[in-house]
Scaffold this motif. Structure first.
Motif, PDB file in Angstrom:
ATOM      1  N   GLY A 112       7.555 -31.969 -56.924  1.00  0.00           N
ATOM      2  CA  GLY A 112       6.244 -32.532 -57.979  1.00  0.00           C
ATOM      3  C   GLY A 112       6.465 -31.387 -59.311  1.00  0.00           C
ATOM      4  O   GLY A 112       6.452 -32.785 -59.890  1.00  0.00           O
ATOM      5  N   PRO A 113       6.382 -30.767 -59.611  1.00  0.00           N
ATOM      6  CA  PRO A 113       6.532 -30.157 -61.035  1.00  0.00           C
ATOM      7  C   PRO A 113       7.864 -30.216 -61.635  1.00  0.00           C
ATOM      8  O   PRO A 113       8.025 -31.058 -62.241  1.00  0.00           O
ATOM      9  N   GLY A 114       9.163 -30.883 -60.428  1.00  0.00           N
ATOM     10  CA  GLY A 114      10.484 -31.470 -60.845  1.00  0.00           C
ATOM     11  C   GLY A 114      10.491 -32.995 -62.003  1.00  0.00           C
ATOM     12  O   GLY A 114      11.222 -33.369 -62.499  1.00  0.00           O
ATOM     13  N   VAL A 115       9.156 -33.814 -60.917  1.00  0.00           N
ATOM     14  CA  VAL A 115       9.142 -34.653 -61.660  1.00  0.00           C
ATOM     15  C   VAL A 115       7.743 -34.983 -62.787  1.00  0.00           C
ATOM     16  O   VAL A 115       8.361 -35.715 -63.608  1.00  0.00           O
ATOM     17  N   LEU A 116       6.849 -33.542 -62.678  1.00  0.00           N
ATOM     18  CA  LEU A 116       6.738 -33.822 -63.940  1.00  0.00           C
ATOM     19  C   LEU A 116       7.202 -33.518 -65.268  1.00  0.00           C
ATOM     20  O   LEU A 116       7.170 -34.257 -66.027  1.00  0.00           O
ATOM     21  N   ALA A 117       8.549 -32.906 -65.083  1.00  0.00           N
ATOM     22  CA  ALA A 117       9.490 -32.361 -65.974  1.00  0.00           C
ATOM     23  C   ALA A 117      10.052 -33.686 -66.638  1.00  0.00           C
ATOM     24  O   ALA A 117      10.620 -33.809 -67.357  1.00  0.00           O
ATOM     25  N   ALA A 170      13.668 -26.918 -64.946  1.00  0.00           N
ATOM     26  CA  ALA A 170      14.886 -26.316 -66.045  1.00  0.00           C
ATOM     27  C   ALA A 170      15.581 -28.222 -65.928  1.00  0.00           C
ATOM     28  O   ALA A 170      16.568 -27.913 -67.126  1.00  0.00           O
ATOM     29  N   ALA A 171      15.981 -28.023 -65.111  1.00  0.00           N
ATOM     30  CA  ALA A 171      16.876 -28.936 -64.487  1.00  0.00           C
ATOM     31  C   ALA A 171      16.301 -30.501 -64.786  1.00  0.00           C
ATOM     32  O   ALA A 171      17.599 -31.461 -65.830  1.00  0.00           O
ATOM     33  N   ALA A 172      15.731 -30.764 -65.493  1.00  0.00           N
ATOM     34  CA  ALA A 172      15.227 -32.325 -66.013  1.00  0.00           C
ATOM     35  C   ALA A 172      14.821 -32.042 -67.291  1.00  0.00           C
ATOM     36  O   ALA A 172      15.113 -32.745 -68.689  1.00  0.00           O
ATOM     37  N   HIS A 200       9.876 -27.223 -72.194  1.00  0.00           N
ATOM     38  CA  HIS A 200       9.172 -26.530 -71.661  1.00  0.00           C
ATOM     39  C   HIS A 200       8.762 -24.768 -71.647  1.00  0.00           C
ATOM     40  O   HIS A 200       9.357 -23.977 -71.695  1.00  0.00           O
ATOM     41  N   LEU A 201       7.536 -24.461 -71.105  1.00  0.00           N
ATOM     42  CA  LEU A 201       6.797 -23.028 -70.662  1.00  0.00           C
ATOM     43  C   LEU A 201       6.985 -22.561 -69.390  1.00  0.00           C
ATOM     44  O   LEU A 201       5.887 -23.594 -68.654  1.00  0.00           O
ATOM     45  N   ILE A 202       7.454 -21.778 -68.756  1.00  0.00           N
ATOM     46  CA  ILE A 202       7.186 -21.223 -66.964  1.00  0.00           C
ATOM     47  C   ILE A 202       6.496 -20.124 -67.353  1.00  0.00           C
ATOM     48  O   ILE A 202       7.652 -18.896 -68.008  1.00  0.00           O
ATOM     49  N   LEU A 203       5.393 -20.090 -66.975  1.00  0.00           N
ATOM     50  CA  LEU A 203       4.922 -18.686 -67.117  1.00  0.00           C
ATOM     51  C   LEU A 203       4.878 -18.151 -66.036  1.00  0.00           C
ATOM     52  O   LEU A 203       3.277 -18.804 -65.889  1.00  0.00           O
TER      53      LEU A 203
END
Length: 289
Positions: A80-85, A136-138, A142-145
């Motif tokens: 899901g997060p990958g698709v969002l990215a 990261a691959a997208a 982005h900020l990953i916290l």
């Protein structure tokens, strides 16, 4: 500015709604309207809303349950997060995503920094790490916290559980050999606001992965002691607390013994820091009263 917040009832999602209310138009979607386990549904919703910023505060956070339903955990926390990215990249909109100390195994004797190699112990940590990698691959901004031991006055968390049990039981045994930083959802939301303001003002630091927790450290036992002290100050009954090792409280998912995160990079790159965990706890409890 139109901000899409994924997640509605969770601790961080609720804190974000209160903290970001004056920043722009908030579009808040819970699981009933944005299911992270359904990729095409995600794409349709994001393209329909066309936000200027996406904040993902939704996750499969049931650490022990994830051990028995890994497919769902990976769907929500990784795919899901990958698709969002991917959709954020198409829109040219930044993505802010929350991750966890559970990407580490806890064997390091010092606080973890962003350069340390992750080695998650269980399904939850593995799924969250996979989510980081997918984002990261997208190639989106982005900020990953990464945060730890999150609590608030809403939902299900250690603070609320301890408040209840300390008033119900004469004695309570709490794990004392896992160390970390209790982090108030309100602190996470305030830091997120500061990051957004710096980005809007043209003072953004480098995009990427950062650690964000309240400062200081304690054990779950020490956290319980602080909660108990607050109850006593209010004249409420409080159980006697006994420290125990993790081996006396087995769980389906192994927990890292060291959850401390070094948050200095966020201060250096973005000028954002957090209060110590005791101060944050007092703020949370004051708002709860």
């Amino acid at each position: 500015m139109k901000i899409l917040i994924c997640g509605q009832q969770g601790q961080v999602a609720q804190a974000l709604q209160a903290t970001l209310s004056g920043v722009g138009t908030l579009v808040v979607l819970g699981r009933d309207r944005l299911d992270l386990a359904r990729p095409e549904h995600i794409r349709q919703q994001v393209r329909h809303i066309a936000p200027d910023l996406i904040i993902n505060a939704a996750a499969h956070t049931a650490v022990d349950l994830a051990e028995s339903e890994p497919e769902l955990a990976f769907a929500i926390n990784a795919s899901g997060p990958g698709v969002l990215a991917e959709e954020a990249a198409l829109l040219g909109a930044p993505l802010i995503h929350y991750s966890t100390d559970y990407v580490f195994d806890g064997s390091k004797p010092a606080p973890y920094n962003e350069a340390d190699t992750p080695n998650p112990l269980g399904v939850y940590g593995k799924s969250k790490l996979a989510g980081e990698q997918a984002i990261a691959a997208a190639h989106a901004q982005h900020l990953i916290l990464r945060t730890s031991w999150v609590y608030s006055s809403h939902g299900r968390n250690f603070l609320l559980t301890m408040q209840r049990l300390l008033q119900e039981k004469p004695e309570l045994r709490v794990v004392a050999d896992q160390i970390g930083a209790p982090t108030w959802a309100g602190s996470i939301a305030r830091s997120t606001l500061a990051l957004i303001e710096r980005w809007q003002a043209g003072h953004a630091g480098a995009w990427g992965t950062y650690h964000l927790t309240n400062q200081g450290e304690t054990s779950w036992f020490g956290f319980a002691q602080a909660i108990g002290n607050a109850l006593r100050e209010q004249g409420k009954p409080c159980a006697a607390l006994l420290p125990i090792p993790s081996s006396d409280y087995p769980t389906p998912a192994a927990r890292p013994s060291n959850s401390r995160l070094d948050c200095s990079r966020l201060q250096r790159e973005w000028g954002v820091s957090q209060p110590d965990w005791q101060t944050a706890l007092r703020e949370c409890l004051a708002g709860q009263a």
